[in-house]
Design an enzyme around this catalytic site. Structure first.
Site, PDB file in Angstrom:
ATOM      1  N   GLY A   1       0.847  -1.201   0.000  1.00  0.00           N
ATOM      2  CA  GLY A   1       0.000   0.000   0.000  1.00  0.00           C
ATOM      3  C   GLY A   1       0.877   1.244   0.000  1.00  0.00           C
ATOM      4  O   GLY A   1       0.488   2.296   0.502  1.00  0.00           O
ATOM      5  N   ALA A   2       2.066   1.104  -0.593  1.00  0.00           N
ATOM      6  CA  ALA A   2       3.081   2.165  -0.485  1.00  0.00           C
ATOM      7  C   ALA A   2       2.779   3.402  -1.328  1.00  0.00           C
ATOM      8  O   ALA A   2       3.432   4.428  -1.160  1.00  0.00           O
ATOM      9  CB  ALA A   2       4.456   1.601  -0.837  1.00  0.00           C
TER      10      ALA A   2
ATOM     11  N   GLY B   1       1.359   5.173   3.130  1.00  0.00           N
ATOM     12  CA  GLY B   1       2.428   4.316   2.607  1.00  0.00           C
ATOM     13  C   GLY B   1       3.616   5.108   2.102  1.00  0.00           C
ATOM     14  O   GLY B   1       4.771   4.757   2.363  1.00  0.00           O
TER      15      GLY B   1
ATOM     16  N   ASP C   1       2.186  -1.635  -4.511  1.00  0.00           N
ATOM     17  CA  ASP C   1       0.821  -1.113  -4.554  1.00  0.00           C
ATOM     18  C   ASP C   1       0.172  -1.615  -5.838  1.00  0.00           C
ATOM     19  O   ASP C   1       0.849  -1.771  -6.859  1.00  0.00           O
ATOM     20  CB  ASP C   1       0.817   0.420  -4.521  1.00  0.00           C
ATOM     21  CG  ASP C   1      -0.465   0.949  -3.895  1.00  0.00           C
ATOM     22  OD1 ASP C   1      -0.380   1.587  -2.835  1.00  0.00           O
ATOM     23  OD2 ASP C   1      -1.559   0.698  -4.467  1.00  0.00           O
TER      24      ASP C   1
ATOM     25  N   ARG D   1     -11.960   5.644   5.803  1.00  0.00           N
ATOM     26  CA  ARG D   1     -13.251   5.739   6.485  1.00  0.00           C
ATOM     27  C   ARG D   1     -13.997   6.992   6.016  1.00  0.00           C
ATOM     28  O   ARG D   1     -13.381   8.006   5.725  1.00  0.00           O
ATOM     29  CB  ARG D   1     -12.966   5.830   7.990  1.00  0.00           C
ATOM     30  CG  ARG D   1     -14.136   5.665   8.876  1.00  0.00           C
ATOM     31  CD  ARG D   1     -13.673   5.043  10.181  1.00  0.00           C
ATOM     32  NE  ARG D   1     -12.829   5.876  11.009  1.00  0.00           N
ATOM     33  CZ  ARG D   1     -13.265   6.569  12.067  1.00  0.00           C
ATOM     34  NH1 ARG D   1     -14.549   6.574  12.378  1.00  0.00           N
ATOM     35  NH2 ARG D   1     -12.424   7.251  12.806  1.00  0.00           N
TER      36      ARG D   1
ATOM     37  N   ASN E   1     -12.170  -3.932   3.550  1.00  0.00           N
ATOM     38  CA  ASN E   1     -10.724  -4.121   3.682  1.00  0.00           C
ATOM     39  C   ASN E   1     -10.257  -5.574   3.708  1.00  0.00           C
ATOM     40  O   ASN E   1      -9.047  -5.830   3.704  1.00  0.00           O
ATOM     41  CB  ASN E   1     -10.230  -3.386   4.943  1.00  0.00           C
ATOM     42  CG  ASN E   1     -10.146  -1.889   4.712  1.00  0.00           C
ATOM     43  OD1 ASN E   1      -9.924  -1.441   3.587  1.00  0.00           O
ATOM     44  ND2 ASN E   1     -10.346  -1.101   5.751  1.00  0.00           N
TER      45      ASN E   1
ATOM     46  N   ARG F   1      -0.700   9.330  20.409  1.00  0.00           N
ATOM     47  CA  ARG F   1      -1.685  10.374  20.748  1.00  0.00           C
ATOM     48  C   ARG F   1      -1.756  10.585  22.263  1.00  0.00           C
ATOM     49  O   ARG F   1      -1.829  11.719  22.738  1.00  0.00           O
ATOM     50  CB  ARG F   1      -3.068   9.979  20.207  1.00  0.00           C
ATOM     51  CG  ARG F   1      -3.154  10.132  18.696  1.00  0.00           C
ATOM     52  CD  ARG F   1      -4.446   9.569  18.153  1.00  0.00           C
ATOM     53  NE  ARG F   1      -4.589   9.836  16.730  1.00  0.00           N
ATOM     54  CZ  ARG F   1      -5.290   9.083  15.895  1.00  0.00           C
ATOM     55  NH1 ARG F   1      -5.937   8.017  16.338  1.00  0.00           N
ATOM     56  NH2 ARG F   1      -5.383   9.410  14.625  1.00  0.00           N
TER      57      ARG F   1
ATOM     58  N   HIS G   1      -8.407  -1.161  19.125  1.00  0.00           N
ATOM     59  CA  HIS G   1      -8.319   0.128  18.423  1.00  0.00           C
ATOM     60  C   HIS G   1      -9.690   0.485  17.846  1.00  0.00           C
ATOM     61  O   HIS G   1      -9.967   0.253  16.664  1.00  0.00           O
ATOM     62  CB  HIS G   1      -7.255   0.056  17.323  1.00  0.00           C
ATOM     63  CG  HIS G   1      -7.098   1.351  16.571  1.00  0.00           C
ATOM     64  ND1 HIS G   1      -6.615   2.499  17.150  1.00  0.00           N
ATOM     65  CD2 HIS G   1      -7.388   1.694  15.290  1.00  0.00           C
ATOM     66  CE1 HIS G   1      -6.597   3.480  16.263  1.00  0.00           C
ATOM     67  NE2 HIS G   1      -7.080   3.015  15.119  1.00  0.00           N
TER      68      HIS G   1
ATOM     69  N   MET H   1      -0.267   8.816  11.385  1.00  0.00           N
ATOM     70  CA  MET H   1      -0.283   7.351  11.219  1.00  0.00           C
ATOM     71  C   MET H   1       1.077   6.875  10.707  1.00  0.00           C
ATOM     72  O   MET H   1       1.662   5.933  11.246  1.00  0.00           O
ATOM     73  CB  MET H   1      -1.372   6.929  10.211  1.00  0.00           C
ATOM     74  CG  MET H   1      -2.769   6.958  10.733  1.00  0.00           C
ATOM     75  SD  MET H   1      -3.066   5.865  12.123  1.00  0.00           S
ATOM     76  CE  MET H   1      -2.950   4.276  11.378  1.00  0.00           C
TER      77      MET H   1
HETATM   78  C1  LMR Z   1      -7.058   6.518  13.316  1.00  0.00           C
HETATM   79  O1  LMR Z   1      -7.175   6.214  14.500  1.00  0.00           O
HETATM   80  O2  LMR Z   1      -6.758   7.660  12.934  1.00  0.00           O
HETATM   81  C2  LMR Z   1      -7.234   5.446  12.279  1.00  0.00           C
HETATM   82  O3  LMR Z   1      -7.780   4.310  12.858  1.00  0.00           O
HETATM   83  C3  LMR Z   1      -7.986   5.903  11.074  1.00  0.00           C
HETATM   84  C4  LMR Z   1      -9.449   6.179  11.324  1.00  0.00           C
HETATM   85  O4  LMR Z   1     -10.235   5.908  10.403  1.00  0.00           O
HETATM   86  O5  LMR Z   1      -9.806   6.690  12.376  1.00  0.00           O
END
Ligand code: LMR
Length: 340
Positions: free
Chosen positions: A33-34, A39, A59, A106, A119, A178, A202, A254
């Protein structure tokens, strides 16, 4: 990997220090996915990583060839090769670490959980390619929904007789990044000096930052700050998505956090034992998969996280997270039935 590291030929005029340099620059890395924003940013960071010898970029999008050419214009760093469309097998062959960043972004109003059907096809292709070309590699995946994608990928690899739970990682490092950034702001200290374990999974309901375990321990957040920071961390991905007018979710942070994570994996492969936050097979909390600080060595996971002292607030969040994770894991494993 070890054989390759110790079999570096020592030429008669080569010093020990130059041999160490060669030994450290011995990791081969594939980014799947580069050509995407995550990526290509990740690939740029890896191009500067002195421990990477060869960086393979893949990719489906043929623009990957342009990304590859451009990276060769950055002086020094790893040797670059780019692969498009049907060359996934070649793109992962002989790599020590394969990182998957591909995903359908998303849309506002959707949850990470709703991304599963969009996905799974990229993950499926990667699992097949891994089984046929490189079942021994470390596999790190940042594709959402991580809580279900890792169980799905694990079940697929199990079906192909090459599942190794010690080498399979869901990348949740963004949540620690974060948590450190937000806690640093709240306490007015350098976030790079802070460590915050983040456990669970997550997604909005399963990210459980343990601010009560903040280190160095002389930094403390009170109950009110812990609640505010937890909400911020849980909503951070959606906040980025909304403020990019719904066009894409987080890409720069990210890429940065994935790089910090995979740099740790590279260190592990080079022989240092490291502790990294990731979502892996882990039964210690009553779920099959769980995220948290994980000890990793050159053969993979050595120990997953177990006991943490938690505040009442964190225990409450964790209890809710556990039932949500169990549900997400079951959905991911069930999804295998819809495939083939
Ligand atoms: C994020 O935490 O930023 C990722 O999981 C991307 C997203 O769609 O929130």
């Amino acid at each position: 990997i070890i054989t390759r590291r110790i079999s570096v030929p020592l030429l008669s005029n080569q010093s020990w220090s130059s041999m160490n340099y060669v030994a450290h620059k011995n990791v081969q890395f594939s980014v799947i996915g580069a050509a995407s924003k995550i990526g290509s940013n990740l690939s740029l960071l890896l191009k500067q990583n002195q421990k990477v010898r060869h960086l393979k970029l893949y990719d489906e999008d043929t623009r990957i060839n342009g990304v590859g050419i451009e990276l060769t214009h950055v002086p020094g760093g790893p040797f670059i090769t780019a692969y498009d469309s049907d060359k996934l097998g070649a793109a992962i062959q002989f790599s020590d670490i394969i990182v998957m960043v591909s995903r359908t972004p998303r849309k506002p109003g959707t949850t990470r959980e709703q991304m599963l059907s969009s996905n799974t096809s990229v993950i499926l292709q990667l699992c097949k390619a891994l089984a046929n070309n490189n079942p021994e590699a470390f596999l790190a995946i940042s594709t959402n929904p991580i809580n279900s994608i890792i169980p799905f990928a694990s079940a697929m690899l199990h079906k192909y007789h090459c599942y190794n739970p010690y080498k399979m990682f869901g990348i949740t490092h963004i949540d620690t990044a974060r948590s450190r950034a937000f806690a640093g702001d709240a306490l007015n200290v350098n976030p790079r000096d802070l460590e915050v374990p983040v456990i669970g999974g997550h997604s909005d309901k399963t990210i459980v930052p343990l601010f009560s375990n903040l280190t160095p321990s002389y930094y403390q957040v009170d109950a009110c700050q812990a609640d505010m920071l937890t909400r911020l961390v849980r909503k951070a991905g959606t906040e980025v998505l909304i403020n990019k007018q719904g066009t894409e979710s987080a890409t720069l942070a990210m890429a940065w956090s994935i790089h910090e994570f995979v740099d740790g994996l590279i260190n592990a492969i080079c022989g240092s034992e490291v502790v990294l936050n990731c979502y892996t097979a882990n039964p210690h909390y009553g779920t099959k998969f769980f995220s948290g600080p994980t000890n990793i060595g050159c053969y993979g996971i050595k120990q997953t996280c177990g006991n943490f002292k938690m505040s009442a607030y964190e225990s409450y969040m964790l209890n809710n997270a556990i039932s949500a994770i169990n549900c997400d894991v079951a959905i991911g494993e069930e999804y295998v039935r819809y495939i083939e």
